[in-house]
Motif scaffolding. Structure first.
Motif, mmCIF file in Angstrom:
data_model
loop_
_atom_site.group_PDB
_atom_site.id
_atom_site.type_symbol
_atom_site.label_atom_id
_atom_site.label_comp_id
_atom_site.label_asym_id
_atom_site.label_seq_id
_atom_site.Cartn_x
_atom_site.Cartn_y
_atom_site.Cartn_z
ATOM 1 N N LEU A 1 0.852 -1.203 0.000
ATOM 2 C CA LEU A 1 0.000 0.000 0.000
ATOM 3 C C LEU A 1 0.880 1.242 0.000
ATOM 4 O O LEU A 1 1.951 1.232 0.620
ATOM 5 C CB LEU A 1 -0.847 0.041 1.273
ATOM 6 N N PRO A 2 0.433 2.321 -0.660
ATOM 7 C CA PRO A 2 1.132 3.588 -0.438
ATOM 8 C C PRO A 2 1.129 3.844 1.082
ATOM 9 O O PRO A 2 0.091 3.674 1.728
ATOM 10 C CB PRO A 2 0.240 4.608 -1.165
ATOM 11 N N ALA A 3 2.292 4.214 1.626
ATOM 12 C CA ALA A 3 2.393 4.318 3.094
ATOM 13 C C ALA A 3 1.319 5.232 3.679
ATOM 14 O O ALA A 3 0.794 4.987 4.767
ATOM 15 C CB ALA A 3 3.781 4.815 3.456
ATOM 16 N N ALA A 4 0.950 6.278 2.933
ATOM 17 C CA ALA A 4 -0.032 7.232 3.458
ATOM 18 C C ALA A 4 -1.418 6.600 3.590
ATOM 19 O O ALA A 4 -2.263 7.109 4.327
ATOM 20 C CB ALA A 4 -0.104 8.461 2.552
ATOM 21 N N LEU A 5 -1.679 5.515 2.871
ATOM 22 C CA LEU A 5 -2.992 4.865 2.964
ATOM 23 C C LEU A 5 -2.992 3.690 3.934
ATOM 24 O O LEU A 5 -4.053 3.188 4.312
ATOM 25 C CB LEU A 5 -3.447 4.371 1.580
ATOM 26 N N ALA A 6 -1.823 3.222 4.335
ATOM 27 C CA ALA A 6 -1.750 2.013 5.165
ATOM 28 C C ALA A 6 -2.508 2.209 6.478
ATOM 29 O O ALA A 6 -2.435 3.282 7.083
ATOM 30 C CB ALA A 6 -0.285 1.687 5.444
ATOM 31 N N PRO A 7 -3.230 1.179 6.939
ATOM 32 C CA PRO A 7 -4.003 1.308 8.184
ATOM 33 C C PRO A 7 -3.099 1.580 9.381
ATOM 34 O O PRO A 7 -3.395 2.419 10.216
ATOM 35 C CB PRO A 7 -4.682 -0.053 8.344
ATOM 36 N N VAL A 8 -1.998 0.829 9.471
ATOM 37 C CA VAL A 8 -1.057 1.019 10.580
ATOM 38 C C VAL A 8 0.246 1.500 9.972
ATOM 39 O O VAL A 8 0.704 0.959 8.968
ATOM 40 C CB VAL A 8 -0.826 -0.317 11.332
ATOM 41 N N LYS A 9 0.844 2.515 10.572
ATOM 42 C CA LYS A 9 2.078 3.069 9.999
ATOM 43 C C LYS A 9 3.315 2.439 10.637
ATOM 44 O O LYS A 9 4.331 2.273 9.988
ATOM 45 C CB LYS A 9 2.140 4.590 10.208
ATOM 46 N N LEU A 10 3.202 2.176 11.937
ATOM 47 C CA LEU A 10 4.362 1.641 12.652
ATOM 48 C C LEU A 10 3.905 0.566 13.638
ATOM 49 O O LEU A 10 3.005 0.811 14.444
ATOM 50 C CB LEU A 10 5.053 2.764 13.435
ATOM 51 N N ALA A 11 4.552 -0.622 13.555
ATOM 52 C CA ALA A 11 4.299 -1.660 14.555
ATOM 53 C C ALA A 11 5.534 -1.751 15.447
ATOM 54 O O ALA A 11 6.660 -1.713 14.945
ATOM 55 C CB ALA A 11 4.027 -2.988 13.874
ATOM 56 N N VAL A 12 5.299 -1.840 16.753
ATOM 57 C CA VAL A 12 6.425 -1.889 17.694
ATOM 58 C C VAL A 12 6.390 -3.226 18.431
ATOM 59 O O VAL A 12 5.358 -3.595 19.008
ATOM 60 C CB VAL A 12 6.350 -0.703 18.684
ATOM 61 N N PHE A 13 7.518 -3.951 18.365
ATOM 62 C CA PHE A 13 7.588 -5.280 18.983
ATOM 63 C C PHE A 13 8.673 -5.306 20.065
ATOM 64 O O PHE A 13 9.835 -5.008 19.761
ATOM 65 C CB PHE A 13 8.039 -6.348 17.962
ATOM 66 N N PRO A 14 8.337 -5.748 21.270
ATOM 67 C CA PRO A 14 9.416 -6.081 22.218
ATOM 68 C C PRO A 14 9.951 -7.465 21.822
ATOM 69 O O PRO A 14 9.160 -8.354 21.489
ATOM 70 C CB PRO A 14 8.694 -6.136 23.560
ATOM 71 N N LEU A 15 11.268 -7.643 21.826
ATOM 72 C CA LEU A 15 11.840 -8.935 21.410
ATOM 73 C C LEU A 15 11.324 -10.060 22.305
ATOM 74 O O LEU A 15 10.976 -11.138 21.831
ATOM 75 C CB LEU A 15 13.371 -8.851 21.478
ATOM 76 N N THR A 16 11.259 -9.784 23.608
ATOM 77 C CA THR A 16 10.689 -10.753 24.560
ATOM 78 C C THR A 16 9.695 -10.020 25.455
ATOM 79 O O THR A 16 9.651 -8.786 25.457
ATOM 80 C CB THR A 16 11.787 -11.370 25.453
#
Ligand code: GAP
Length: 517
Positions: free
Chosen positions: A408-423
């Protein structure tokens, strides 16, 4: 073709599996041609609407927006012509009791000829290999020529019947169905009724008492809400011709042939703009709006080859030019937007039926006139479908793995940034939340801690998230994280303080609008 149909099926199931689009009332087995947008779908849809609104209303000083009611005075639909002429020609099969659009049965028959010809050509291509001269084959193969002649004759006859003097020739339509020996796909018989006209507007009643109740309609287009507010907006906004009024809202049509997922729905959403101009200048403005709207589509970066204009040869009696912007869907080039030069038909009709004077006094040459109108009308759901179809991608990765990614064009994406803790320990979840709490004011962020990082990346790829960040033990020491890019899958170590600067510009609607300069 089969491969493209396959892709379309995959897009439809992807939409459901990843929370974009669900069949409406699914636990009650659904409701025909009505759909609900899920948690990711609503975000994508809102972004499409924002892209349209910001382009039309924010970037054009002489366009303002409104939000008119769905329920309107019933006389509006008489004045607009919808009560008398917003019809589809229907035919029933007496054996299956199924109802069809007569015009669609014939269009399907034309498509069958096309398919037959294409199959013939594909077979020859395979047979002759590299030495195959397609143009010559099409011009000389007896079988292809015979089918092409039948197809063209049918097309010609169909055009004549649909564009007959005084409206569609219903008997002529039935005769084509009989002559072509078209059968009902359910019963397999040719036991057809006559063709009748069927109005597409949904009706309901307003008022509680049975006697006092009056029939009202669910609007089949948002445009009439703009026309009946022309005077209000022009006067209160002190608008000078040329100017436009834009609106986004629901529309309803009792479509008989509802298919191709959200392409043809009974409840859908439109983004329409009526541009009021001085009589005599409308065709220049029509050309101008064709250019502007095509540029808006192409600024998404899907490739100019995937769009085309389809100019209408046969115009509605009130129009003096009309075109569609078509997009290449997996099932062929299809209309996504209509651009129409509607003369002064609608305003004049409302003046006539309401008894109010609807005119513009032009201070430049001291004249009064009923403005002419250029309309741009795009379906949000069709736009959504075109974006999904174009973005859906199955990729083979090194090592034989595959991934499904929505480019998706980034401006249309539902979520822009996902943040994951490694554990889930050592304070990593807390640190991840800290990052989100800081960035969520600027763009849509999502926290994910379940499964291994690889699986989390795949889930985000599948909903089109352009950026993922992983928080690990090093983060606690030096405030850096791993930033991973959706399209390249490249990763780099960046400082938390730099994240906003890297991401924000790329995911904003403004980044798309800048392509339009
Ligand atoms: N006011 C003009 C008008 O409504 P239209 O060509 O009937 O013109 C405009 O519709 C756009 O609305 C279409 O190009 C399409 O994108 C969308 N649209 C129309 N009918 C639809 C339906 N049943 N389902 C989804 N979208 C539809």
């Amino acid at each position: 073709m089969a491969q493209q149909e396959d892709i379309f099926k995959k897009v439809v199931s992807h939409c459901k599996e990843y929370g974009f689009v669900f069949p409406s009332s699914e636990i009650y087995d659904g409701l025909g041609a009505v759909y609900d947008y899920g948690q990711n779908g609503v975000e994508l849809k809102n972004n499409i609407k924002q892209y349209w609104w910001q382009y039309m209303v924010l970037l054009h000083e002489n366009i303002v927006g409104i939000d008119s009611a769905i329920f309107m005075h019933p006389t509006i639909w008489k004045a607009s012509g919808h009560v008398d002429a917003f019809n589809d020609p229907l035919i029933d099969n007496r054996d299956s009791k199924k109802r069809y659009r007569a015009d669609v049965l014939i269009e399907d028959q034309i498509a069958k000829y096309d398919e037959k010809i294409e199959k013939e050509v594909a077979k020859a291509r395979k047979r002759f290999g590299d030495s195959f001269d397609e143009a010559q084959y099409r011009a000389t193969s007896a079988r292809v020529l015979e089918d092409q002649a039948k197809r063209d004759a049918l097309h010609q006859r169909y055009q004549e019947v649909m564009n007959a003097e005084g409206g569609i020739d219903l008997e002529g339509l039935k005769q084509i169905i009989l002559d072509e020996e078209i059968v009902c796909p359910i019963s397999g018989t040719r036991n057809w009724t006559d063709v009748r006209q069927f109005n597409l507007m949904f009706k309901t009643e307003m008022g509680a008492a049975a006697e006092g109740a009056s029939t009202i309609y669910l609007r089949p287009e948002t445009a009439q809400g703009i026309f009946v507010n022309y005077l209000n907006v022009q006067k209160t906004g002190r608008m000078k011709v040329p100017f436009g009024i834009a609106q986004i809202g629901k529309a309803f049509r009792n479509e008989i042939v509802a298919r191709q997922f959200i392409f043809r729905m009974r409840e859908f959403e439109q983004m329409e703009m009526q541009f009021f101009v001085k009589p005599g200048t409308e065709l220049q403005w029509f050309e101008e709006w064709k250019k502007r709207r095509m540029a808006w589509h192409q600024a998404l970066g899907f490739g100019a080859e995937n769009y085309r204009f389809h100019d209408h040869d046969k115009l509605a009696h009130y129009a003096n030019a009309a075109t569609d912007i078509e997009f290449k869907m997996p099932f062929g080039f299809k209309e996504v937007e209509g651009i129409h030069s509607r003369t002064n038909f609608d305003l004049s009709q409302h003046a006539k039926y309401s008894g109010k004077k609807i005119e513009y006094f032009d201070p430049e040459d001291n004249t009064s006139y009923t403005p002419y109108v250029i309309e741009t009308s795009i379906g949000v759901d069709r736009m959504f479908l075109s974006v999904m179809c174009h973005s859906y991608c199955e990729e083979k990765l090194e090592g034989g793995d595959t991934r499904v990614v929505l480019r998706l064009p980034a401006a249309l994406a539902p979520v822009k940034l996902a943040v994951f803790p490694l554990t889930k320990k050592d304070g990593l979840p807390e640190k991840a939340h800290e990052i989100i709490n800081d960035l969520k004011f600027h763009f849509n962020c999502k926290y994910e801690e379940k499964d291994q990082i690889g699986k989390r990346y795949r889930r985000q790829d599948a909903i089109g998230t352009p950026f993922c960040v992983t928080v690990d033990n090093q983060t606690l020491e030096d405030n850096t994280v791993t930033l991973r890019y959706r399209d390249t899958m490249e990763q780099e170590r960046v400082n938390i303080a730099d994240l906003r600067g890297i991401i924000e510009d790329q995911v904003s609607i403004t980044s798309l609008l800048k392509n339009l300069k």
